[in-house]
Design a protein around this motif. Structure first.
Motif, PDB file in Angstrom:
ATOM      1  N   ALA A  16      18.390  -1.534 -48.812  1.00  0.00           N
ATOM      2  CA  ALA A  16      18.127  -0.090 -48.783  1.00  0.00           C
ATOM      3  C   ALA A  16      16.989   0.232 -47.815  1.00  0.00           C
ATOM      4  N   HIS A  17      15.943  -0.568 -47.860  1.00  0.00           N
ATOM      5  CA  HIS A  17      14.781  -0.318 -46.992  1.00  0.00           C
ATOM      6  C   HIS A  17      15.139  -0.506 -45.512  1.00  0.00           C
ATOM      7  N   ARG A  19      18.041  -0.276 -44.087  1.00  0.00           N
ATOM      8  CA  ARG A  19      18.930   0.802 -43.642  1.00  0.00           C
ATOM      9  C   ARG A  19      18.171   2.107 -43.473  1.00  0.00           C
ATOM     10  N   GLN A  20      17.191   2.321 -44.323  1.00  0.00           N
ATOM     11  CA  GLN A  20      16.358   3.517 -44.178  1.00  0.00           C
ATOM     12  C   GLN A  20      15.598   3.453 -42.844  1.00  0.00           C
ATOM     13  N   GLN A  21      15.075   2.303 -42.508  1.00  0.00           N
ATOM     14  CA  GLN A  21      14.364   2.135 -41.240  1.00  0.00           C
ATOM     15  C   GLN A  21      15.324   2.291 -40.054  1.00  0.00           C
ATOM     16  N   ALA A  23      17.946   4.130 -39.944  1.00  0.00           N
ATOM     17  CA  ALA A  23      18.280   5.550 -39.817  1.00  0.00           C
ATOM     18  C   ALA A  23      17.201   6.315 -39.046  1.00  0.00           C
ATOM     19  N   LEU A  44      24.915   2.018 -41.890  1.00  0.00           N
ATOM     20  CA  LEU A  44      24.367   3.030 -42.791  1.00  0.00           C
ATOM     21  C   LEU A  44      25.371   3.485 -43.839  1.00  0.00           C
TER      22      LEU A  44
END
Length: 50
Positions: A16-17, A19-21, A23, A44
């Motif tokens: 999750a982290h 993929r957040q980065q 994005a 993503l």
């Protein structure tokens, strides 16, 4: 069993982290990393457990 669940939980959080980065990266940063828009969108769109 508990250590395995603990490791799995941390892997999910890491997914999750990351993929957040991903994005948050701009076009230039993606190009520098060798990632195109399609690859980013594909990554993503994955659920955190994959």
């Amino acid at each position: 069993m508990v250590p395995r669940l603990f490791a799995l939980y941390h892997q999910w959080r890491r997914n999750a982290h990351t993929r957040q980065q991903l994005a948050l990266l701009g076009e230039r940063e993606l190009a520098d990393a060798g990632i195109d828009r399609c690859q980013r969108e594909r990554e993503l769109s994955k659920p955190f457990w994959r």
